[in-house]
Design an enzyme around this catalytic site. Structure first.
Site, PDB file in Angstrom:
ATOM      1  N   THR A 102      -8.096   0.866  -1.040  1.00  0.00           N
ATOM      2  CA  THR A 102      -9.153   0.978  -0.013  1.00  0.00           C
ATOM      3  C   THR A 102     -10.226   2.032  -0.318  1.00  0.00           C
ATOM      4  OG1 THR A 102      -7.740   2.479   1.251  1.00  0.00           O
ATOM      5  CG2 THR A 102      -7.661   0.154   1.862  1.00  0.00           C
ATOM      6  N   TYR A 153     -14.981  -3.110  -4.464  1.00  0.00           N
ATOM      7  CA  TYR A 153     -13.963  -3.234  -3.409  1.00  0.00           C
ATOM      8  C   TYR A 153     -14.112  -4.586  -2.695  1.00  0.00           C
ATOM      9  CZ  TYR A 153     -11.852  -2.582   1.228  1.00  0.00           C
ATOM     10  OH  TYR A 153     -11.142  -2.759   2.392  1.00  0.00           O
TER      11      TYR A 153
HETATM   12  N1  LIG Z   1     -10.177   1.329   5.984  1.00  0.00           N
HETATM   13  C1  LIG Z   1     -11.184   0.536   6.322  1.00  0.00           C
HETATM   14  O1  LIG Z   1     -12.256   0.981   6.759  1.00  0.00           O
HETATM   15  C2  LIG Z   1     -11.028  -0.966   6.210  1.00  0.00           C
HETATM   16  C3  LIG Z   1     -12.109  -1.779   6.577  1.00  0.00           C
HETATM   17  C4  LIG Z   1     -11.951  -3.153   6.492  1.00  0.00           C
HETATM   18  C5  LIG Z   1     -10.754  -3.709   6.068  1.00  0.00           C
HETATM   19  N2  LIG Z   1      -9.736  -2.875   5.697  1.00  0.00           N
HETATM   20  C6  LIG Z   1      -8.491  -3.496   5.233  1.00  0.00           C
HETATM   21  O2  LIG Z   1      -7.473  -3.215   6.183  1.00  0.00           O
HETATM   22  C7  LIG Z   1      -6.204  -3.140   5.531  1.00  0.00           C
HETATM   23  C8  LIG Z   1      -5.494  -1.857   5.918  1.00  0.00           C
HETATM   24  O3  LIG Z   1      -6.311  -0.768   5.537  1.00  0.00           O
HETATM   25  P1  LIG Z   1      -5.967   0.737   5.882  1.00  0.00           P
HETATM   26  O4  LIG Z   1      -7.226   1.375   6.327  1.00  0.00           O
HETATM   27  O5  LIG Z   1      -4.747   0.794   6.735  1.00  0.00           O
HETATM   28  O6  LIG Z   1      -5.644   1.257   4.398  1.00  0.00           O
HETATM   29  P2  LIG Z   1      -4.874   2.567   3.923  1.00  0.00           P
HETATM   30  O7  LIG Z   1      -4.671   3.511   5.039  1.00  0.00           O
HETATM   31  O8  LIG Z   1      -5.586   3.005   2.688  1.00  0.00           O
HETATM   32  O9  LIG Z   1      -3.464   1.974   3.529  1.00  0.00           O
HETATM   33  C9  LIG Z   1      -3.286   1.142   2.429  1.00  0.00           C
HETATM   34  C10 LIG Z   1      -1.850   1.276   2.030  1.00  0.00           C
HETATM   35  O10 LIG Z   1      -1.632   0.393   0.926  1.00  0.00           O
HETATM   36  C11 LIG Z   1      -0.756   1.061   0.049  1.00  0.00           C
HETATM   37  N3  LIG Z   1      -0.824   0.485  -1.288  1.00  0.00           N
HETATM   38  C12 LIG Z   1      -1.795   0.593  -2.217  1.00  0.00           C
HETATM   39  N4  LIG Z   1      -1.436  -0.048  -3.339  1.00  0.00           N
HETATM   40  C13 LIG Z   1      -0.191  -0.567  -3.103  1.00  0.00           C
HETATM   41  C14 LIG Z   1       0.718  -1.307  -3.890  1.00  0.00           C
HETATM   42  N5  LIG Z   1       0.438  -1.648  -5.152  1.00  0.00           N
HETATM   43  N6  LIG Z   1       1.904  -1.655  -3.344  1.00  0.00           N
HETATM   44  C15 LIG Z   1       2.203  -1.315  -2.067  1.00  0.00           C
HETATM   45  N7  LIG Z   1       1.384  -0.610  -1.280  1.00  0.00           N
HETATM   46  C16 LIG Z   1       0.195  -0.245  -1.796  1.00  0.00           C
HETATM   47  C17 LIG Z   1      -1.240   2.500   0.064  1.00  0.00           C
HETATM   48  O11 LIG Z   1      -0.241   3.339  -0.449  1.00  0.00           O
HETATM   49  P3  LIG Z   1      -0.658   4.736  -1.137  1.00  0.00           P
HETATM   50  O12 LIG Z   1      -1.186   5.584  -0.035  1.00  0.00           O
HETATM   51  O13 LIG Z   1       0.623   5.200  -1.723  1.00  0.00           O
HETATM   52  O14 LIG Z   1      -1.714   4.396  -2.154  1.00  0.00           O
HETATM   53  C18 LIG Z   1      -1.483   2.696   1.555  1.00  0.00           C
HETATM   54  O15 LIG Z   1      -0.308   3.102   2.211  1.00  0.00           O
HETATM   55  C19 LIG Z   1      -6.506  -3.269   4.032  1.00  0.00           C
HETATM   56  O16 LIG Z   1      -6.306  -4.595   3.639  1.00  0.00           O
HETATM   57  C20 LIG Z   1      -7.976  -2.927   3.928  1.00  0.00           C
HETATM   58  O17 LIG Z   1      -8.585  -3.526   2.798  1.00  0.00           O
HETATM   59  C21 LIG Z   1      -9.831  -1.525   5.785  1.00  0.00           C
END
Ligand SMILES: NC(=O)c1ccc[n+]([C@@H]2O[C@H](COP(=O)([O-])OP(=O)(O)OC[C@H]3O[C@@H](n4cnc5c(N)ncnc54)[C@H](OP(=O)(O)O)[C@@H]3O)[C@@H](O)[C@H]2O)c1
Length: 293
Positions: free
Chosen positions: A62, A125
């Site tokens: 992300t 991304y």
């Molecule tokens: N954040 C935003 O503004 C935003 C906006 C639109 C959509 N989204 C989408 O919403 C969803 C949730 O986002 P979020 O904000 O909750 O993201 P986040 O807080 O960054 O959490 C992502 C999680 O994925 C884990 N991860 C990364 N690579 C991995 C792997 N190979 N195997 C297993 N786990 C893995 C990370 O672990 P580590 O911490 O250990 O790396 C982290 O715990 C994602 O699909 C994102 O693309 C987010």
């Protein structure tokens, strides 16, 4: 209902655990250390071991700016892993839930994006997330897979690593003045509301395979979002040094990744599956800050 949740320690992952705790659901929450979603055998083994009915992937790469210089990592987590998960879900006859982003759009539109609008991501991304969507749809074309992908935007939550709200609170406690971009428009979305929408959609029997858009309601700029964060934080007596927030333009704040100027998402498709319209973004911000403080 038995759910296998991947990426469980992220901000959405943690609120999904809180939300599903309210249901009669068993949730197996696996963070990256317990299950790396880029490893096909590990994914298959986890499914074989836990026998879930539903697989929810909250894992993703992300870091929007970092992705520009770590494209391989972004594509592996955001495009290859969803394909691996979709194939494993099809194999095990599981319902698959995946999350995508408003950054699949280029932001040239000025009315809310619908699921059928053409995508045109302008950064690595967004491109990697779009490839993930395509990979899942391709699996579903050749295999029997029940799935939905929820696209969302400007996500923040109380748990997990950083987000815009936490960054503003930290900087606002240290500095008297901050410059914030005022010409990008979108909808801040609280992870708990997103988790709730996922739960509601999953529990309605009549959803069909494909993409759905969900964000909180309304639209704002990062600048107005920052102002709202400081106003709400002040009302909660959170520590703040900030005196002045200065609106700036995108070119005045150059970043490695380009971002869409407008990425408001339409709720028209998901609305019939929800008990009520998505909460207004500012109402949810207030709730999240109350929880934080
Ligand atoms: N954040 C935003 O503004 C935003 C906006 C639109 C959509 N989204 C989408 O919403 C969803 C949730 O986002 P979020 O904000 O909750 O993201 P986040 O807080 O960054 O959490 C992502 C999680 O994925 C884990 N991860 C990364 N690579 C991995 C792997 N190979 N195997 C297993 N786990 C893995 C990370 O672990 P580590 O911490 O250990 O790396 C982290 O715990 C994602 O699909 C994102 O693309 C987010």
């Amino acid at each position: 209902m038995k759910i296998l949740l991947t990426g469980a320690s992220g901000q959405l992952g943690q609120d999904l655990q809180r939300r599903f705790a309210l249901e009669n659901a068993e949730i197996i929450a696996l963070e990256r250390q317990k299950l790396d979603i880029t490893q096909p055998q590990a994914v298959r083994d986890a499914i074989a071991h836990h026998h879930p009915d539903i697989l929810i992937n909250a894992g993703a790469y992300t870091a929007v700016d970092q992705a520009e210089s770590e494209a391989d990592l972004a594509y592996t987590a955001n495009a290859t892993a969803p394909k691996i998960l979709a194939e494993a879900a099809a194999e095990g006859n599981l319902t698959f839930v995946h999350i995508s982003t408003d950054y699949v759009f280029d932001g040239k539109q000025s009315t809310p994006y619908r699921e059928t609008d053409p995508t045109h991501p302008i950064g690595i991304y967004g491109k990697s997330k779009r490839d993930g969507e395509i990979a899942i749809a391709q699996v579903a074309q050749t295999r029997d897979l029940r799935y939905f992908i929820l696209r969302t935007a400007w996500v923040y939550g109380s748990y997990g690593k950083g987000n815009f709200v936490k960054t503003m609170l930290r900087l606002g406690a240290q500095r008297e003045e901050l410059k914030v971009v005022a010409d990008q428009i979108g909808t801040p979305t609280w992870t708990y509301d997103l988790a709730d929408a996922i739960a509601q959609l999953l529990m309605t029997p009549d959803w069909t395979n494909g993409i759905y858009h969900f964000t909180n309601s309304g639209a704002t700029s990062w600048y107005d979002f920052a102002i709202a964060i400081f106003e709400e934080a002040q009302a909660l007596k959170m520590p703040l040094a900030i005196q002045n927030v200065v609106p700036i333009t995108t070119p005045e704040y150059p970043t490695p990744a380009q971002r869409p100027a407008y990425s408001v998402l339409s709720h028209q498709k998901i609305r019939p599956f929800l008990a009520s319209p998505p909460p207004q973004w500012r109402v949810s911000l207030r709730q999240m800050l109350a929880q934080l403080s």
